[in-house]
Design an enzyme around this catalytic site. Structure first.
Site, PDB file in Angstrom:
ATOM      1  N   ARG A  84      40.584 -48.179 -38.846  1.00 56.88           N
ATOM      2  CA  ARG A  84      39.562 -47.561 -39.689  1.00 56.88           C
ATOM      3  C   ARG A  84      38.323 -48.452 -39.599  1.00 56.88           C
ATOM      4  NH1 ARG A  84      39.088 -47.158 -46.253  1.00 56.88           N
ATOM      5  NH2 ARG A  84      37.130 -45.995 -46.216  1.00 56.88           N
ATOM      6  N   HIS A  85      37.147 -47.832 -39.543  1.00 56.10           N
ATOM      7  CA  HIS A  85      35.901 -48.602 -39.422  1.00 56.10           C
ATOM      8  C   HIS A  85      35.775 -49.651 -40.534  1.00 56.10           C
ATOM      9  CE1 HIS A  85      34.138 -46.614 -42.912  1.00 56.10           C
ATOM     10  NE2 HIS A  85      34.739 -45.522 -42.471  1.00 56.10           N
ATOM     11  N   LEU A  89      27.677 -48.936 -45.457  1.00 56.85           N
ATOM     12  CA  LEU A  89      26.718 -49.104 -46.562  1.00 56.85           C
ATOM     13  C   LEU A  89      27.041 -48.178 -47.731  1.00 56.85           C
ATOM     14  CD1 LEU A  89      23.521 -49.579 -44.406  1.00 56.85           C
ATOM     15  CD2 LEU A  89      24.293 -51.165 -46.174  1.00 56.85           C
ATOM     16  N   GLY A  98      31.997 -38.865 -45.975  1.00 55.70           N
ATOM     17  CA  GLY A  98      32.373 -37.746 -45.109  1.00 55.70           C
ATOM     18  C   GLY A  98      31.692 -37.812 -43.763  1.00 55.70           C
ATOM     19  N   ARG A 134      29.555 -45.683 -37.632  1.00 54.17           N
ATOM     20  CA  ARG A 134      30.389 -46.737 -38.237  1.00 54.17           C
ATOM     21  C   ARG A 134      31.678 -46.964 -37.443  1.00 54.17           C
ATOM     22  NH1 ARG A 134      30.276 -42.193 -41.614  1.00 54.17           N
ATOM     23  NH2 ARG A 134      32.199 -41.492 -42.645  1.00 54.17           N
ATOM     24  N   GLU A 188      35.196 -38.288 -39.863  1.00 54.95           N
ATOM     25  CA  GLU A 188      35.749 -38.277 -41.217  1.00 54.95           C
ATOM     26  C   GLU A 188      35.829 -36.828 -41.709  1.00 54.95           C
ATOM     27  OE1 GLU A 188      37.688 -39.014 -43.225  1.00 54.95           O
ATOM     28  OE2 GLU A 188      37.009 -40.771 -44.342  1.00 54.95           O
ATOM     29  N   MET A 190      35.068 -33.684 -43.729  1.00 48.43           N
ATOM     30  CA  MET A 190      33.774 -33.263 -44.269  1.00 48.43           C
ATOM     31  C   MET A 190      33.941 -33.111 -45.785  1.00 48.43           C
ATOM     32  SD  MET A 190      31.367 -30.988 -45.224  1.00 48.43           S
ATOM     33  CE  MET A 190      31.792 -29.270 -44.942  1.00 48.43           C
ATOM     34  N   TYR A 191      33.161 -33.883 -46.528  1.00 45.75           N
ATOM     35  CA  TYR A 191      33.376 -33.953 -47.977  1.00 45.75           C
ATOM     36  C   TYR A 191      32.590 -32.905 -48.758  1.00 45.75           C
ATOM     37  CZ  TYR A 191      36.545 -37.427 -49.946  1.00 45.75           C
ATOM     38  OH  TYR A 191      37.661 -38.079 -50.423  1.00 45.75           O
ATOM     39  N   HIS A 258      38.358 -42.967 -39.078  1.00 43.94           N
ATOM     40  CA  HIS A 258      38.020 -42.968 -40.512  1.00 43.94           C
ATOM     41  C   HIS A 258      39.259 -42.857 -41.407  1.00 43.94           C
ATOM     42  CE1 HIS A 258      33.814 -42.363 -39.318  1.00 43.94           C
ATOM     43  NE2 HIS A 258      34.400 -41.787 -38.277  1.00 43.94           N
TER      44      HIS A 258
END
Ligand SMILES: O=C(O)[C@@H](CO)OP(=O)(O)O
Length: 334
Positions: A84-85, A89, A98, A134, A188, A190-191, A258
């Site tokens: 995982r990255h 930030l 996301g 990231r 990641e 999508m949030y 992610h």
């Protein structure tokens, strides 16, 4: 149930059924034995294969038609590293991220470098990353720590021109390179309408339980976003179509992606149920090692450092690889 943070320092692998104790294992995992699981089968059968696969090899770094396709080389096992990255930030600000393309913090850069040190003795032939910076920063920063000192090179397939213009014309240079394949399918989850919102404030507004369901349940999507199930449909299909064939051909693979795209892949590798995956948390910048052998994935833990003996005790091939690195560096120093 407590809301999980994205910075948990412990990887809780609920599925590690063969190691029941709740201690830091030799592999560097903390296993949470307080959780009990049913034998309910995972419903991963829903995942359909996506046929529009993209396949790259080292040979794509060079236009020469005479270079043998090493992806066909025979081997009975291959290493798979998942990372995982490092901290981004927006992880630092506790914002839902996301698919928003946010870079690493300085701490995230350090985590990626540390991850690279941990895997610096493990062979890597090809790297897959998401298309987000990231994950790509993490892959690159980790690879520059590798003892083999090969150069990670991002392959661009966005246009024929991009492919043509990034060709490499030296076999020797090609052999000293590692292809890095970006794939949006590893992005990641999508949030939706949570992207950019503060996680704490969202929990205060909608309730901790609701937000925990959005963040960790298998099939409940956040407003206008992807559930883990939806994320798995693309990430696991990509893994099956593009990454498993590489492993089957004996290629050692690293994936930098992610929290949730990797949770969906780990759910597939470890055959977790929809209930079990709820407890699966991944820390930023911690590499996880699997060995692919005879069509099966065996979890080997998280390499603790370049001198960690436990990792190498698991397979003869990894021990031989490390020994070769030692021998080569002795020759160079002599
Ligand atoms: O914000 C995100 O995109 C993810 C990962 O950082 O958060 P969560 O822990 O809620 O899955």
């Amino acid at each position: 149930m407590a809301t999980a943070t994205s910075h948990q320092s412990v990887v809780s692998f609920a599925s590690l059924r063969s190691s029941p104790s709740s201690t830091i294992s030799q592999c560097g995992f903390k296993i949470d034995s307080s959780l009990s699981f049913t034998s309910k089968k995972t419903n991963f059968c829903k995942i359909k294969a996506i046929t529009s696969s993209v396949s790259y090899d080292n040979t794509l770094l060079s236009p020469s038609k005479t270079i043998p396709d090493n992806s066909q080389k025979k081997s009975n096992e291959a290493a798979l590293i998942l990372i995982r990255h490092g901290e981004s930030l927006w992880n630092e600000k506790n914002l839902f991220t996301g698919c928003v393309d946010v870079p690493l913090t300085e701490k995230g850069v350090e985590e990626a470098i540390e991850a690279g040190k941990r895997i610096s003795n493990i062979p890597v032939d090809v790297i897959f990353t998401s298309s987000l910076i990231r994950a790509q920063m993490t892959a690159m920063l980790a690879m520059i720590q590798h003892r083999r000192k090969k150069v990670p090179i991002i392959l661009h397939d966005e246009s024929e021109q991009a492919k043509t213009w990034s060709q490499v014309f030296s076999d020797e240079t090609k052999n000293q390179s590692i292809p890095v394949i970006p794939a949006w399918q590893l992005n990641e989850r999508m949030y939706g309408e949570l992207q950019g919102l503060n996680k704490q404030e969202t929990a205060e507004r909608y309730g901790k339980e609701q937000v925990h369901e959005w963040r960790r349940s298998y099939d409940i999507p956040p407003p206008k976003g992807e559930s883990l199930e939806m994320c798995a449909e693309r990430a696991v299909a990509y893994f099956q179509d593009n990454i498993e064939p590489k492993l089957a051909a004996g290629k050692n693979v690293m994936i930098a992606a992610h929290g949730n795209s990797l949770r969906s892949i780990i759910m597939y590798l470890d055959k977790l149920t929809c209930q079990e995956v709820i407890s699966l948390e991944l820390s930023t910048g911690i590499p996880l090692l699997y060995i692919f052998k005879e069509g099966k994935f065996m979890k080997r833990g998280s390499p603790v450092g370049p001198t960690e003996a436990g990792v190498y005790a698991y397979t003869k091939r990894l021990a031989q690889y490390r020994q070769k690195l030692e021998d080569d560096s002795e020759v160079l120093c002599a």
